[in-house]
Design a protein around this motif. Sequence first.
Motif, PDB file in Angstrom:
ATOM      1  N   GLN A  30      34.973  67.756  53.069  1.00  0.00           N
ATOM      2  CA  GLN A  30      34.499  67.019  51.898  1.00  0.00           C
ATOM      3  C   GLN A  30      32.996  67.129  51.732  1.00  0.00           C
ATOM      4  N   GLU A  31      32.270  67.283  52.817  1.00  0.00           N
ATOM      5  CA  GLU A  31      30.810  67.369  52.767  1.00  0.00           C
ATOM      6  C   GLU A  31      30.304  68.806  52.629  1.00  0.00           C
ATOM      7  N   MET A  32      31.185  69.800  52.611  1.00  0.00           N
ATOM      8  CA  MET A  32      30.760  71.191  52.543  1.00  0.00           C
ATOM      9  C   MET A  32      29.906  71.529  51.317  1.00  0.00           C
ATOM     10  N   PRO A  33      30.201  71.015  50.117  1.00  0.00           N
ATOM     11  CA  PRO A  33      29.308  71.325  48.989  1.00  0.00           C
ATOM     12  C   PRO A  33      27.868  70.848  49.236  1.00  0.00           C
ATOM     13  N   LEU A  34      27.706  69.693  49.838  1.00  0.00           N
ATOM     14  CA  LEU A  34      26.371  69.196  50.161  1.00  0.00           C
ATOM     15  C   LEU A  34      25.715  70.055  51.236  1.00  0.00           C
ATOM     16  N   ILE A  35      26.464  70.410  52.245  1.00  0.00           N
ATOM     17  CA  ILE A  35      25.924  71.242  53.320  1.00  0.00           C
ATOM     18  C   ILE A  35      25.473  72.594  52.760  1.00  0.00           C
ATOM     19  N   ALA A  36      26.283  73.189  51.905  1.00  0.00           N
ATOM     20  CA  ALA A  36      25.929  74.479  51.314  1.00  0.00           C
ATOM     21  C   ALA A  36      24.687  74.367  50.439  1.00  0.00           C
ATOM     22  N   ALA A  37      24.582  73.287  49.669  1.00  0.00           N
ATOM     23  CA  ALA A  37      23.411  73.091  48.815  1.00  0.00           C
ATOM     24  C   ALA A  37      22.153  72.895  49.655  1.00  0.00           C
ATOM     25  N   GLU A  38      22.262  72.160  50.757  1.00  0.00           N
ATOM     26  CA  GLU A  38      21.105  71.954  51.626  1.00  0.00           C
ATOM     27  C   GLU A  38      20.686  73.254  52.307  1.00  0.00           C
ATOM     28  N   VAL A  39      21.641  74.086  52.678  1.00  0.00           N
ATOM     29  CA  VAL A  39      21.324  75.380  53.282  1.00  0.00           C
ATOM     30  C   VAL A  39      20.614  76.269  52.253  1.00  0.00           C
ATOM     31  N   GLU A  40      21.088  76.249  51.018  1.00  0.00           N
ATOM     32  CA  GLU A  40      20.448  77.039  49.962  1.00  0.00           C
ATOM     33  C   GLU A  40      19.007  76.571  49.733  1.00  0.00           C
ATOM     34  N   ARG A  59      11.024  77.685  40.101  1.00  0.00           N
ATOM     35  CA  ARG A  59      12.316  77.432  39.449  1.00  0.00           C
ATOM     36  C   ARG A  59      13.459  77.410  40.458  1.00  0.00           C
ATOM     37  N   ARG A  60      13.419  78.336  41.422  1.00  0.00           N
ATOM     38  CA  ARG A  60      14.466  78.364  42.454  1.00  0.00           C
ATOM     39  C   ARG A  60      14.449  77.080  43.274  1.00  0.00           C
ATOM     40  N   LEU A  61      13.254  76.610  43.639  1.00  0.00           N
ATOM     41  CA  LEU A  61      13.142  75.355  44.393  1.00  0.00           C
ATOM     42  C   LEU A  61      13.685  74.182  43.584  1.00  0.00           C
ATOM     43  N   ARG A  62      13.286  74.115  42.327  1.00  0.00           N
ATOM     44  CA  ARG A  62      13.738  73.010  41.477  1.00  0.00           C
ATOM     45  C   ARG A  62      15.259  73.039  41.313  1.00  0.00           C
ATOM     46  N   ARG A  63      15.818  74.242  41.100  1.00  0.00           N
ATOM     47  CA  ARG A  63      17.268  74.379  40.942  1.00  0.00           C
ATOM     48  C   ARG A  63      17.999  73.987  42.230  1.00  0.00           C
ATOM     49  N   ALA A  64      17.463  74.405  43.364  1.00  0.00           N
ATOM     50  CA  ALA A  64      18.097  74.076  44.653  1.00  0.00           C
ATOM     51  C   ALA A  64      18.026  72.576  44.924  1.00  0.00           C
ATOM     52  N   ARG A  65      16.892  71.952  44.595  1.00  0.00           N
ATOM     53  CA  ARG A  65      16.778  70.491  44.786  1.00  0.00           C
ATOM     54  C   ARG A  65      17.757  69.740  43.897  1.00  0.00           C
ATOM     55  N   ARG A  66      17.885  70.198  42.638  1.00  0.00           N
ATOM     56  CA  ARG A  66      18.848  69.551  41.731  1.00  0.00           C
ATOM     57  C   ARG A  66      20.274  69.699  42.239  1.00  0.00           C
ATOM     58  N   LYS A  67      20.575  70.863  42.812  1.00  0.00           N
ATOM     59  CA  LYS A  67      21.917  71.084  43.353  1.00  0.00           C
ATOM     60  C   LYS A  67      22.200  70.139  44.523  1.00  0.00           C
ATOM     61  N   VAL A  68      21.205  69.938  45.393  1.00  0.00           N
ATOM     62  CA  VAL A  68      21.368  69.009  46.515  1.00  0.00           C
ATOM     63  C   VAL A  68      21.578  67.588  45.997  1.00  0.00           C
ATOM     64  N   ALA A  71      25.051  67.230  44.557  1.00  0.00           N
ATOM     65  CA  ALA A  71      26.075  67.183  45.615  1.00  0.00           C
ATOM     66  C   ALA A  71      26.054  65.822  46.311  1.00  0.00           C
ATOM     67  N   ARG A  72      24.861  65.283  46.548  1.00  0.00           N
ATOM     68  CA  ARG A  72      24.771  63.944  47.162  1.00  0.00           C
ATOM     69  C   ARG A  72      25.369  62.887  46.253  1.00  0.00           C
ATOM     70  N   ARG A  73      25.073  62.989  44.956  1.00  0.00           N
ATOM     71  CA  ARG A  73      25.610  62.023  43.999  1.00  0.00           C
ATOM     72  C   ARG A  73      27.134  62.092  43.970  1.00  0.00           C
ATOM     73  N   THR A  74      27.675  63.289  43.927  1.00  0.00           N
ATOM     74  CA  THR A  74      29.124  63.462  43.901  1.00  0.00           C
ATOM     75  C   THR A  74      29.768  62.881  45.156  1.00  0.00           C
ATOM     76  N   LEU A  75      29.161  63.156  46.294  1.00  0.00           N
ATOM     77  CA  LEU A  75      29.694  62.645  47.560  1.00  0.00           C
ATOM     78  C   LEU A  75      29.606  61.124  47.613  1.00  0.00           C
ATOM     79  N   ALA A  76      28.484  60.569  47.167  1.00  0.00           N
ATOM     80  CA  ALA A  76      28.315  59.111  47.172  1.00  0.00           C
ATOM     81  C   ALA A  76      29.312  58.451  46.222  1.00  0.00           C
ATOM     82  N   ASN A  77      29.515  59.056  45.048  1.00  0.00           N
ATOM     83  CA  ASN A  77      30.482  58.500  44.107  1.00  0.00           C
ATOM     84  C   ASN A  77      31.898  58.574  44.654  1.00  0.00           C
ATOM     85  N   ARG A  78      32.208  59.651  45.353  1.00  0.00           N
ATOM     86  CA  ARG A  78      33.540  59.793  45.947  1.00  0.00           C
ATOM     87  C   ARG A  78      33.798  58.684  46.966  1.00  0.00           C
TER      88      ARG A  78
END
Length: 85
Positions: A30-40, A59-68, A71-78
């Motif tokens: 369940q946490e894999m999307p967050l883990i992958a986003a943090e690795v990116e 732009r890459r940094l901003r996009r990666a931070r938004r992805k993290v 993913a955190r928001r999705t996990l917290a909502n779940r």
Amino acid sequence: MRHIVALQPVVTGSEYDREPTATELDAIEQEMPLIAAEVELLDVQISTLDRPVTEVDTRRLRRARRKVLAARRTLANRYSVGEAA
């Protein structure tokens, strides 16, 4: 004749010397999307360490931070929905 005996106790498996349980594997899955986003994000941060940051890097940094954050928001909502149910 002298007997050679081990001076230390027999080594046995401890609690930490085991395979993960199904519940633990499910939690990791369940946490894999967050883990992958943090690795990116970490990959992007590492790539900018030894050179000046360009506009593309920004732009890459901003996009990666938004992805993290997403993913955190999705996990917290779940988890909050799972607790309420």
